[in-house]
Design a protein around this motif. Structure first.
Motif, PDB file in Angstrom:
ATOM      1  N   SER A  73       4.070  13.840  16.485  1.00 40.69           N
ATOM      2  CA  SER A  73       2.963  13.698  15.597  1.00 40.69           C
ATOM      3  C   SER A  73       3.423  12.756  14.442  1.00 40.69           C
ATOM      4  O   SER A  73       4.442  12.535  14.436  1.00 40.69           O
ATOM      5  CB  SER A  73       3.197  15.410  15.293  1.00 40.69           C
ATOM      6  N   SER A  74       2.960  12.931  13.503  1.00 42.30           N
ATOM      7  CA  SER A  74       3.616  12.335  12.054  1.00 42.30           C
ATOM      8  C   SER A  74       2.026  12.693  10.935  1.00 42.30           C
ATOM      9  O   SER A  74       1.955  13.517  11.084  1.00 42.30           O
ATOM     10  CB  SER A  74       2.921  10.139  12.659  1.00 42.30           C
ATOM     11  N   GLN A  75       3.189  12.259   9.599  1.00 42.72           N
ATOM     12  CA  GLN A  75       3.125  12.932   8.759  1.00 42.72           C
ATOM     13  C   GLN A  75       3.006  11.923   7.692  1.00 42.72           C
ATOM     14  O   GLN A  75       4.300  11.402   7.374  1.00 42.72           O
ATOM     15  CB  GLN A  75       2.880  14.507   8.368  1.00 42.72           C
ATOM     16  N   VAL A  76       2.442  12.467   6.402  1.00 40.76           N
ATOM     17  CA  VAL A  76       3.406  12.016   4.909  1.00 40.76           C
ATOM     18  C   VAL A  76       3.526  12.951   4.331  1.00 40.76           C
ATOM     19  O   VAL A  76       2.661  13.788   4.165  1.00 40.76           O
ATOM     20  CB  VAL A  76       1.857  11.016   4.550  1.00 40.76           C
ATOM     21  N   THR A  77       4.521  12.179   3.856  1.00 44.71           N
ATOM     22  CA  THR A  77       5.458  13.781   2.678  1.00 44.71           C
ATOM     23  C   THR A  77       5.954  12.884   1.324  1.00 44.71           C
ATOM     24  O   THR A  77       6.329  11.796   1.497  1.00 44.71           O
ATOM     25  CB  THR A  77       6.617  14.259   3.357  1.00 44.71           C
ATOM     26  N   PRO A  78       6.405  13.678   0.406  1.00 47.58           N
ATOM     27  CA  PRO A  78       7.137  12.878  -0.454  1.00 47.58           C
ATOM     28  C   PRO A  78       8.857  12.910  -0.137  1.00 47.58           C
ATOM     29  O   PRO A  78       9.144  13.703   0.794  1.00 47.58           O
ATOM     30  CB  PRO A  78       6.336  14.134  -1.723  1.00 47.58           C
ATOM     31  N   GLY A 135       1.307  -1.290  -0.134  1.00 54.42           N
ATOM     32  CA  GLY A 135      -0.151  -0.406   0.307  1.00 54.42           C
ATOM     33  C   GLY A 135       0.648   1.518   0.270  1.00 54.42           C
ATOM     34  O   GLY A 135       1.903   1.483  -0.029  1.00 54.42           O
ATOM     35  N   THR A 136      -0.192   2.360  -0.109  1.00 51.45           N
ATOM     36  CA  THR A 136       0.615   3.206  -0.181  1.00 51.45           C
ATOM     37  C   THR A 136       1.405   3.793   1.799  1.00 51.45           C
ATOM     38  O   THR A 136       0.453   3.498   2.404  1.00 51.45           O
ATOM     39  CB  THR A 136      -0.261   5.190  -0.477  1.00 51.45           C
ATOM     40  N   ALA A 137       1.935   5.025   1.549  1.00 46.02           N
ATOM     41  CA  ALA A 137       2.364   5.998   3.055  1.00 46.02           C
ATOM     42  C   ALA A 137       0.568   6.149   3.403  1.00 46.02           C
ATOM     43  O   ALA A 137       0.850   5.650   4.824  1.00 46.02           O
ATOM     44  CB  ALA A 137       3.088   6.912   2.519  1.00 46.02           C
ATOM     45  N   GLN A 138      -0.328   6.597   2.685  1.00 51.07           N
ATOM     46  CA  GLN A 138      -1.055   6.748   3.287  1.00 51.07           C
ATOM     47  C   GLN A 138      -2.077   6.313   3.724  1.00 51.07           C
ATOM     48  O   GLN A 138      -2.653   6.677   4.986  1.00 51.07           O
ATOM     49  CB  GLN A 138      -1.934   7.878   1.906  1.00 51.07           C
ATOM     50  N   GLN A 139      -1.683   5.294   3.169  1.00 48.68           N
ATOM     51  CA  GLN A 139      -2.933   3.883   3.815  1.00 48.68           C
ATOM     52  C   GLN A 139      -2.486   2.719   4.818  1.00 48.68           C
ATOM     53  O   GLN A 139      -2.699   3.225   5.610  1.00 48.68           O
ATOM     54  CB  GLN A 139      -2.890   2.498   2.401  1.00 48.68           C
TER      55      GLN A 139
END
Length: 177
Positions: free
Chosen positions: A155-160, A74-78
């Protein structure tokens, strides 16, 4: 003969009536113009009209914490919900978790160690770092977690992925354990 005392009263009342009429007409015109701005588009179709705040707020079985799992292809976002679940469990078990704690937990959960980066646990002068970052590269995106006092907790996030092919900027440490 015209009574002079009545003229100013008539003029005033005509002026007030004209003013009231003008104000009412202006208010109607404004409301007509603004009504064109509200809703600004075609009427909702049955599929969009059926989405209600209650429906979106209710968790489906795939959204419950027990169903959150790793999707290796899957993708990082998933995978962000699972990434967060693992990292929050790490912090629950060890509130003062360091970089290795996060990396080990992510590896145990199924993330690929070779795709990870972590910043040092100590500053350049040997003091405990005020926050640490750790990441997992997934395709052309990155899952990035951060924890510490300077970060306000976890905290977390999805980045390129960066142009360098990595996820984190700055000094990282080798994951050689």
């Amino acid at each position: 003969m015209t009574d002079v005392r009545r003229l100013p009263i008539v003029r005033r009342s005509r002026g007030r009536a004209a003013g009231v009429w003008g104000a009412a007409t202006g208010a109607i015109m404004v409301s007509v113009l603004l009504s064109g701005c509200v809703g600004g588009g075609p009427a909702p179709t049955p599929s969009t009209a059926s989405a209600s705040p209650t429906a979106t707020a209710t968790a489906t079985p795939s959204q419950t914490s027990s169903a959150i799992e790793l999707h290796p292809d899957g993708t990082a976002q998933q995978n962000l919900p699972f990434f967060n679940k693992v990292n929050k469990a790490t912090l629950a078990a060890k509130p003062a978790a360091q970089g290795r704690d996060f990396i080990d937990a992510l590896v145990a959960a199924g993330f690929v160690k070779a795709d990870m980066q972590v910043t040092p646990d100590t500053s350049t002068i040997g003091l405990k770092a005020n926050s640490i970052q750790f990441s997992v590269r997934m395709g052309d995106s990155c899952l990035i977690g951060q924890n510490g006092a300077d970060a306000g907790g976890y905290s977390s996030q999805v980045t390129p992925v960066l142009g360098t092919g990595s996820c984190l900027i700055g000094q990282t440490r080798a994951i050689d354990w």
